[in-house]
Design a protein around this motif. Structure first.
Motif, short mmCIF file in Angstrom:
data_model
loop_
_atom_site.label_atom_id
_atom_site.label_comp_id
_atom_site.label_asym_id
_atom_site.label_seq_id
_atom_site.Cartn_x
_atom_site.Cartn_y
_atom_site.Cartn_z
N PRO A 61 0.77 -1.14 0.07
CA PRO A 61 0.02 -0.10 0.10
C PRO A 61 0.78 1.26 0.02
CG PRO A 61 -0.80 -1.46 1.49
CD PRO A 61 0.45 -2.18 1.12
N ASN A 62 0.16 2.23 -0.80
CA ASN A 62 1.20 3.62 -0.72
C ASN A 62 1.12 4.28 0.45
OD1 ASN A 62 -1.21 4.52 -1.09
ND2 ASN A 62 -1.31 5.40 -2.98
N ARG A 63 0.76 3.79 1.62
CA ARG A 63 1.03 4.14 2.89
C ARG A 63 2.32 4.06 3.52
NH1 ARG A 63 -1.25 1.69 6.32
NH2 ARG A 63 -1.74 -0.29 5.46
N PHE A 64 2.80 2.92 2.82
CA PHE A 64 4.33 2.78 3.18
C PHE A 64 5.21 3.43 2.19
CE2 PHE A 64 3.64 -1.01 5.99
CZ PHE A 64 2.53 -1.07 5.90
N SER A 65 6.13 4.27 2.87
CA SER A 65 7.14 4.96 2.12
C SER A 65 8.43 4.99 2.43
CB SER A 65 6.78 6.56 1.91
OG SER A 65 6.43 6.80 3.09
N HIS A 73 21.83 4.36 5.29
CA HIS A 73 20.36 4.40 6.04
C HIS A 73 19.15 3.99 5.28
CE1 HIS A 73 23.06 6.90 8.55
NE2 HIS A 73 22.21 6.62 9.80
N LEU A 74 18.24 3.36 5.74
CA LEU A 74 16.99 3.06 4.88
C LEU A 74 15.83 3.20 5.97
CD1 LEU A 74 15.27 2.37 2.36
CD2 LEU A 74 15.73 -0.05 2.87
N ASN A 75 14.82 4.24 5.93
CA ASN A 75 13.86 4.29 7.00
C ASN A 75 12.53 3.94 6.11
OD1 ASN A 75 15.79 5.46 8.64
ND2 ASN A 75 15.44 7.44 7.75
N LEU A 76 11.53 3.61 7.15
CA LEU A 76 10.02 3.22 6.47
C LEU A 76 9.07 4.15 7.10
CD1 LEU A 76 8.61 1.17 4.75
CD2 LEU A 76 8.53 -0.25 6.92
N HIS A 77 8.42 5.05 6.61
CA HIS A 77 7.43 5.70 7.09
C HIS A 77 6.16 4.97 6.68
CE1 HIS A 77 5.79 9.06 8.76
NE2 HIS A 77 4.80 9.16 8.06
N ILE A 78 5.19 4.93 7.67
CA ILE A 78 3.81 4.21 7.47
C ILE A 78 2.93 5.45 8.01
CG2 ILE A 78 2.58 2.17 7.60
CD1 ILE A 78 5.07 0.83 9.13
N ASN A 79 1.91 5.65 7.06
CA ASN A 79 0.91 6.68 7.28
C ASN A 79 -0.34 5.69 7.62
OD1 ASN A 79 2.27 9.14 6.77
ND2 ASN A 79 1.88 8.82 4.51
#
Lengths: 113, 113
Positions: A61-65, A73-79
């Motif tokens: 889902p594009n809520r995950f960016s 570094h690799l971060n995961l943002h979830i809306n």
């Protein structure tokens, strides 16, 4: 020194919130991944970055960016978190993109209430 | 669907016995890897076998690969209580610019002292 470190290790939050998980590696690897492990232990690839460039983007889902500010570094943002997002999220790294072994972090357990 | 499927899902043995688990997959691969996951921890790479190899050893581990049957097996000889963990097979295939490692659901191994 931990080779692949993730923060936070545990995250409990309410539905609808936005949260981030961070991953840092000191191995000098070019490729980084996010995997999701569900309650039945199935591991599913979400994203892969090589030298800060997105190279694998599974049907997520594009809520995950994901965001890779630099190679380490690799971060995961979830809306707008949903109950089904509850899982353990693993960051992993590899020296290149040619199919060798992965080096995993210890995981970030996300619980959405 | 999962590329790799492990069998059995769970295995309980006595210390000193051998543990064998199998993995089947569906599509062509570059290599197949086995990983171990202790409870609450990240995955640790055990062994990699390339598609042109049939058998590989590492300490008490023996891995076979049969590409005609699209299957692999992992044998742990003379098991120890410390071998208690989940074991995952993962198949590597190049997808676009990246290497995609696809995991099965794992075999939970309990070694009783």
């Amino acid at each position: 020194d931990t080779a692949v470190s993730q923060t936070p290790k545990y995250l409990v939050t309410q539905m609808g919130n936005d949260k981030s998980i961070k991953c840092e590696q000191n191995l000098g690897h070019d490729t980084m991944y996010w995997y999701k492990q569900d309650s039945k232990k199935f591991l599913k690839i979400m994203f892969s970055y090589n030298n800060k460039e997105l190279i694998i983007n599974e049907t997520v889902p594009n809520r995950f960016s994901p965001k890779s500010p630099d190679k380490a570094h690799l971060n995961l943002h979830i809306n707008s978190l949903e109950l089904g997002d509850s899982a353990v999220y693993f960051c992993a790294t590899a020296p290149g993109a040619s199919g060798g072994e992965l080096f995993f972090g210890e995981g970030s357990r996300l619980t959405v209430l | 669907s999962q590329q790799g499927e492990e069998d059995p899902q769970a295995l309980s043995i006595q210390e000193g016995e051998n543990a064998t688990m199998n993995c089947s997959y569906k599509t062509s691969i570059n290599n197949l890897q086995w990983y171990r996951q202790n409870s609450g921890r990240g995955l640790v790479h055990l062994i990699l076998i390339r598609s042109n190899e049939r058998e590989k050893h590492s300490g008490r581990l023996r891995v076979t690969l049969d590409t005609s049957k699209k299957s692999s097996s992992l044998l742990i000889t003379a098991s120890r209580a410390a071998d208690t963990a989940s074991y995952f097979c993962a198949t590597a295939a190049i997808v676009g610019a990246g290497n995609k490692l696809t995991f099965g659901g794992g075999t939970r191994v309990l070694v009783k002292p």
